[in-house]
Design a protein around this motif. Structure first.
Motif, PDB file in Angstrom:
ATOM      1  N   ARG A  31      10.196   6.003 -63.109  1.00 52.30           N
ATOM      2  CA  ARG A  31       9.622   6.152 -61.705  1.00 52.30           C
ATOM      3  C   ARG A  31       9.498   6.880 -60.324  1.00 52.30           C
ATOM      4  O   ARG A  31       8.865   8.074 -59.817  1.00 52.30           O
ATOM      5  CB  ARG A  31       9.068   5.034 -61.868  1.00 52.30           C
ATOM      6  CG  ARG A  31       7.974   4.360 -63.158  1.00 52.30           C
ATOM      7  CD  ARG A  31       7.594   2.811 -62.694  1.00 52.30           C
ATOM      8  NE  ARG A  31       8.069   2.056 -62.849  1.00 52.30           N
ATOM      9  CZ  ARG A  31       8.100   1.859 -64.088  1.00 52.30           C
ATOM     10  NH1 ARG A  31       7.233   2.233 -65.016  1.00 52.30           N
ATOM     11  NH2 ARG A  31       9.249   0.507 -64.145  1.00 52.30           N
ATOM     12  N   LEU A  32      10.914   7.027 -60.495  1.00 56.21           N
ATOM     13  CA  LEU A  32      11.263   7.602 -58.480  1.00 56.21           C
ATOM     14  C   LEU A  32      11.366   8.872 -58.856  1.00 56.21           C
ATOM     15  O   LEU A  32      10.897   9.549 -57.885  1.00 56.21           O
ATOM     16  CB  LEU A  32      12.561   6.701 -58.530  1.00 56.21           C
ATOM     17  CG  LEU A  32      12.984   5.404 -58.336  1.00 56.21           C
ATOM     18  CD1 LEU A  32      14.825   5.336 -57.836  1.00 56.21           C
ATOM     19  CD2 LEU A  32      12.419   5.238 -57.015  1.00 56.21           C
ATOM     20  N   GLU A  33      11.680   9.266 -60.198  1.00 54.57           N
ATOM     21  CA  GLU A  33      11.695  10.768 -59.984  1.00 54.57           C
ATOM     22  C   GLU A  33       9.437  10.950 -60.285  1.00 54.57           C
ATOM     23  O   GLU A  33       9.311  12.603 -59.759  1.00 54.57           O
ATOM     24  CB  GLU A  33      12.378  11.679 -61.716  1.00 54.57           C
ATOM     25  CG  GLU A  33      11.831  13.049 -61.739  1.00 54.57           C
ATOM     26  CD  GLU A  33      12.509  13.821 -60.319  1.00 54.57           C
ATOM     27  OE1 GLU A  33      12.523  15.626 -60.677  1.00 54.57           O
ATOM     28  OE2 GLU A  33      13.289  13.126 -59.684  1.00 54.57           O
ATOM     29  N   ALA A  34       9.256  10.272 -60.982  1.00 50.82           N
ATOM     30  CA  ALA A  34       7.702  10.906 -60.387  1.00 50.82           C
ATOM     31  C   ALA A  34       7.184  10.347 -59.140  1.00 50.82           C
ATOM     32  O   ALA A  34       6.052  11.417 -58.783  1.00 50.82           O
ATOM     33  CB  ALA A  34       7.109   9.742 -61.544  1.00 50.82           C
ATOM     34  N   ALA A  35       7.123   9.615 -58.762  1.00 46.31           N
ATOM     35  CA  ALA A  35       7.703   8.723 -57.088  1.00 46.31           C
ATOM     36  C   ALA A  35       7.823  10.767 -56.288  1.00 46.31           C
ATOM     37  O   ALA A  35       6.718  11.257 -55.636  1.00 46.31           O
ATOM     38  CB  ALA A  35       8.037   8.165 -56.616  1.00 46.31           C
ATOM     39  N   ARG A  36       8.494  11.322 -56.603  1.00 51.33           N
ATOM     40  CA  ARG A  36       9.196  12.517 -55.829  1.00 51.33           C
ATOM     41  C   ARG A  36       8.566  13.403 -55.902  1.00 51.33           C
ATOM     42  O   ARG A  36       8.299  14.179 -55.048  1.00 51.33           O
ATOM     43  CB  ARG A  36      10.904  12.701 -55.974  1.00 51.33           C
ATOM     44  CG  ARG A  36      11.028  13.770 -55.358  1.00 51.33           C
ATOM     45  CD  ARG A  36      12.667  14.079 -55.738  1.00 51.33           C
ATOM     46  NE  ARG A  36      11.968  15.187 -57.164  1.00 51.33           N
ATOM     47  CZ  ARG A  36      11.446  16.226 -56.972  1.00 51.33           C
ATOM     48  NH1 ARG A  36      11.516  16.986 -55.662  1.00 51.33           N
ATOM     49  NH2 ARG A  36      11.510  17.066 -58.436  1.00 51.33           N
ATOM     50  N   VAL A  37       7.892  13.950 -56.867  1.00 50.99           N
ATOM     51  CA  VAL A  37       7.373  15.122 -57.407  1.00 50.99           C
ATOM     52  C   VAL A  37       5.692  14.997 -56.458  1.00 50.99           C
ATOM     53  O   VAL A  37       5.277  15.645 -56.321  1.00 50.99           O
ATOM     54  CB  VAL A  37       6.938  15.327 -59.172  1.00 50.99           C
ATOM     55  CG1 VAL A  37       6.398  15.986 -59.240  1.00 50.99           C
ATOM     56  CG2 VAL A  37       8.639  15.492 -59.724  1.00 50.99           C
ATOM     57  N   ALA A  38       5.513  13.510 -56.553  1.00 44.15           N
ATOM     58  CA  ALA A  38       3.975  13.029 -56.571  1.00 44.15           C
ATOM     59  C   ALA A  38       4.156  13.545 -54.709  1.00 44.15           C
ATOM     60  O   ALA A  38       3.098  13.885 -53.904  1.00 44.15           O
ATOM     61  CB  ALA A  38       3.263  11.531 -56.601  1.00 44.15           C
ATOM     62  N   LEU A  39       5.388  12.883 -54.663  1.00 45.21           N
ATOM     63  CA  LEU A  39       5.381  13.361 -52.865  1.00 45.21           C
ATOM     64  C   LEU A  39       5.379  14.764 -52.431  1.00 45.21           C
ATOM     65  O   LEU A  39       4.682  14.922 -51.444  1.00 45.21           O
ATOM     66  CB  LEU A  39       7.031  12.679 -52.188  1.00 45.21           C
ATOM     67  CG  LEU A  39       7.110  11.656 -50.819  1.00 45.21           C
ATOM     68  CD1 LEU A  39       5.349  11.811 -49.866  1.00 45.21           C
ATOM     69  CD2 LEU A  39       7.578  11.397 -50.737  1.00 45.21           C
ATOM     70  N   ALA A  40       6.690  15.363 -53.595  1.00 46.70           N
ATOM     71  CA  ALA A  40       5.863  16.571 -53.047  1.00 46.70           C
ATOM     72  C   ALA A  40       4.577  17.311 -53.407  1.00 46.70           C
ATOM     73  O   ALA A  40       5.075  18.358 -52.179  1.00 46.70           O
ATOM     74  CB  ALA A  40       7.696  16.801 -53.601  1.00 46.70           C
ATOM     75  N   MET A  41       4.093  16.900 -52.942  1.00 45.83           N
ATOM     76  CA  MET A  41       3.080  17.825 -53.633  1.00 45.83           C
ATOM     77  C   MET A  41       1.794  17.401 -53.389  1.00 45.83           C
ATOM     78  O   MET A  41       0.535  17.959 -53.353  1.00 45.83           O
ATOM     79  CB  MET A  41       3.005  18.155 -55.846  1.00 45.83           C
ATOM     80  CG  MET A  41       1.791  16.451 -55.881  1.00 45.83           C
ATOM     81  SD  MET A  41       1.169  16.360 -57.923  1.00 45.83           S
ATOM     82  CE  MET A  41       0.653  15.400 -57.577  1.00 45.83           C
ATOM     83  N   GLY A  42       2.404  16.064 -52.031  1.00 47.90           N
ATOM     84  CA  GLY A  42       0.922  16.260 -51.465  1.00 47.90           C
ATOM     85  C   GLY A  42      -0.186  14.893 -51.706  1.00 47.90           C
ATOM     86  O   GLY A  42      -0.585  14.942 -51.220  1.00 47.90           O
ATOM     87  N   ASP A  43       0.592  14.225 -52.845  1.00 43.93           N
ATOM     88  CA  ASP A  43       0.508  13.531 -53.237  1.00 43.93           C
ATOM     89  C   ASP A  43       0.693  11.737 -53.024  1.00 43.93           C
ATOM     90  O   ASP A  43       1.293  10.968 -53.378  1.00 43.93           O
ATOM     91  CB  ASP A  43       0.104  12.957 -54.278  1.00 43.93           C
ATOM     92  CG  ASP A  43      -1.108  12.103 -54.737  1.00 43.93           C
ATOM     93  OD1 ASP A  43      -1.642  11.423 -54.349  1.00 43.93           O
ATOM     94  OD2 ASP A  43      -1.502  12.449 -55.955  1.00 43.93           O
TER      95      ASP A  43
END
Length: 636
Positions: free
Chosen positions: A82-94
């Motif tokens: 979940r942390l990795e998913a959150a990191r990807v979401a944050l990096a893509m501007g969401d």
């Protein structure tokens, strides 16, 4: 855009080992191969599919797949996914999606997961100040594993640089530099630190350099200061870098950074390939437009560097509207626009056009609509008045009088002087206006100097006593000097009458428009003693680069001050094409010009530092009493 500058996630992240590679969370500080002990035993089809989604630049699908994969695990493994998913979401501007993932409750059984959670929440919390971020990162609840240390250091470097702790940022970067970073990651981290140092206030860098205790830290700071001081001189920068590299201990400054510094400077000093010039070349303003064009072309023909293609557009009575000219210039590929000249035209342009092509306007207006793509450059007399106020302040004038024309011009000039002087903690203790069409100015002058009060006291005394007394009127004694907001013709009336009415010995200040461009003996006599600030182009010994070559190009038949001023505006508008980006970044940076020493303030206005001078019977002489320093027209 991602909060706090998070980059787009790296494609082809090997998600099978993502739990041990979470050091990349938010900023990709390490390559995956630099992480330790990958969990190669973990396999899941959704993890493979998420990796494939990232490989084809589909982060949204990767977030969904990682979240679904997390539901098939528990404990720290599920948290890590979940942390990795959150990191990807944050990096893509969401950030909203990232926040939802962080809010899902699960056991956090590892220091890495807890640290990453704190880091992600810190990135998401826009209410945190830099010092709060530093406090969180320096007081994590558990020791970090070796693979997490570089990410924490990079986040600390960013926060300390943002807070102005340059010594701390450099020291943390040196610690980070000693970690096993790949050359590419190291280069990006070094470039981020350098970019922050180049945006720092120079005064802050100097203070840090004075207080730094470690030689390596001092050398980084001296490098940043030295490069910025030479930002407009490529040859001086190359020499400085060579000397610095020879004398420095191992400061960890790479050759790649040196090449980057030189490449950035070349970009700053290279003018656009095509420049559009919007001037009124017909109608009532045609004379002014042609004089500016003459100065601009003179600078162009004496330029030994890369020359842009110049395209002139008539925005006068018989030409295009300023908006149509701008649109055509943009369509033809202009990389910069010089002009317009008239305030009304500039207002029309700013109000009706999105300035996608940067504009160097030749006047100033009160508007913030142009943003950073609009720099404003003008020769208004208010600028000279502010420079004269700086001269008066340097000379210790703390209590001053003002006499001005009774019209809008006089009001604007006097207001500019008074505002600048009072902001320097001096005081205006009296003001009088005079009619511009009147020859005898004894009434306002005597009222200003307090002579009428002296005469009234004498008359009252004689009336009371009935006796006659010998009398000589005296001016008020509580003043240091006087400022005269007068045009050239008026000044030659006002100043002699000030002297006649007991003003002898009183320092009198004026503006450049009070003085002819080439004053004859009569003008020199009338204006003898006047103190003012002068643009270099109007001085015989003008400290202007390539002055002789420029004068040969222009060889004006009309040496009037008005013509010379407008020519200087054209000369400087061309020369500003090479260096505007550097000047706009650093308000302390300046370059010599015909109209003054040029800099750009925080409001994107070109400032002109003028030379202090005094009129004498022999002509205009430079002042040495302020050490030859220029006085600026800095806008409050």
């Amino acid at each position: 855009m991602p909060p706090r500058g998070l980059p787009v996630p790296t494609p082809r992240l090997p998600l099978i080992a993502l739990f041990t590679a979470l050091v990349v969370a938010g900023c990709s500080s390490l390559d995956t191969r630099e992480a330790t002990a990958p969990l190669t035993s973990l396999e899941h089809p959704r993890i493979d599919a998420a990796e494939s989604a990232l490989a084809v630049n589909d982060p949204a699908s990767a977030v969904a797949l990682l979240r679904m994969a997390a539901s098939d695990f528990s404990g720290p493994t599920a948290t890590g996914l979940r942390l990795e998913a959150a990191r990807v979401a944050l990096a893509m501007g969401d950030p909203a999606a990232a926040q939802r993932l962080l809010n899902e409750r699960d056991a956090i059984a590892s220091a890495d997961n807890e640290a990453i959670t704190i880091l992600l929440r810190t990135r998401l919390d826009e209410t945190l100040g830099d010092r709060q971020i530093i406090d969180r990162l320096e007081n994590l609840p558990a020791p970090l594993s070796a693979r997490m240390v570089p990410y924490r250091l990079q986040a600390l470097i960013d926060a300390k640089a943002a807070s102005g702790d340059w010594i701390g940022a450099i020291n943390d970067w040196r610690t980070l530099d000693r970690k096993a970073l790949s050359p590419a990651r190291r280069g990006r981290s070094e470039a981020r630190l350098w970019q922050a140092l180049q945006a720092a206030p120079m005064a802050a860098l100097r203070r840090a350099a004075d207080s730094a205790r470690q030689p390596v830290t001092t050398q980084w700071l001296e490098l940043a200061i030295g490069v910025r001081q030479r930002a407009l001189d490529a040859e001086a920068t190359r020499a400085f870098l060579a000397d610095h590299r020879r004398s420095a201990v191992d400061a960890g400054i790479s050759q790649r950074l040196i090449r980057r510094i030189l490449a950035m400077q070349r970009a700053d000093l290279s003018p656009p390939r095509r420049v559009a010039v919007l001037l009124p070349l017909s109608g009532d303003w045609a004379g002014a437009g042609r004089r500016i064009r003459d100065g601009l072309l003179a600078a162009y023909h004496t330029d030994s560097g890369d020359q842009p293609v110049l395209a002139f557009f008539d925005v006068g009575a018989d030409g295009l509207s300023v908006t149509a000219a701008y649109q055509q210039a943009r369509a033809e590929g202009a990389g910069r626009v010089i002009g317009p000249l008239r305030k009304s035209a500039l207002r029309d342009l700013v109000a009706s056009t999105d300035l996608s092509v940067p504009v160097l306007a030749l006047n100033r207006i009160d508007s913030d609509r142009g943003g950073p793509r609009l720099q404003q450059f003008g020769l208004a007399p208010e600028n000279d008045a502010r420079a004269t106020a700086a001269l008066a302040n340097q000379m210790g004038q703390e209590r001053m009088l003002v006499i001005r024309r009774d019209d809008d011009w006089g009001s604007r000039v006097a207001t500019a002087f008074k505002t600048a002087l009072t902001e320097a903690d001096a005081a205006i203790v009296g003001e009088q206006r005079y009619p511009p069409d009147q020859q005898d100015l004894s009434f306002p002058i005597k009222a200003l100097l307090g002579i009428d009060a002296s005469e009234t006291r004498h008359e009252r005394l004689e009336s009371i006593t009935g006796e006659r007394f010998g009398f000589e009127a005296r001016r008020r004694q509580d003043i240091d000097g006087l400022f005269m907001a007068a045009r050239e013709r008026d000044a030659r009336l006002v100043l002699p009458q000030l002297r006649f009415h007991r003003g002898i010995g009183l320092p009198i200040f004026g503006v450049g428009t009070s003085v002819p461009g080439d004053p004859d003996s009569s003008a020199r006599s009338d204006l003898d003693g006047l103190l003012f600030a002068r643009m270099p182009w109007l001085l015989d010994d003008a400290p202007v680069p390539a002055a002789d070559a420029l004068q040969q190009q222009l060889s004006p038949a009309d040496p009037s001050a008005a013509r010379l001023r407008l020519q200087s505006l054209g000369i400087d508008s061309y020369r500003l094409l090479s260096g505007l980006p550097a000047l706009a970044r650093d308000p302390e940076l300046s370059m010599p010009g015909a109209s003054g020493r040029l800099s750009i303030n925080e409001r994107q206005q070109i400032q002109r530092a003028l030379l202090p001078v005094q009129m004498t019977e022999a002509g205009i002489r430079r002042l040495n009493r302020v050490d030859g320093e220029a006085v600026t027209d800095r806008v409050p």
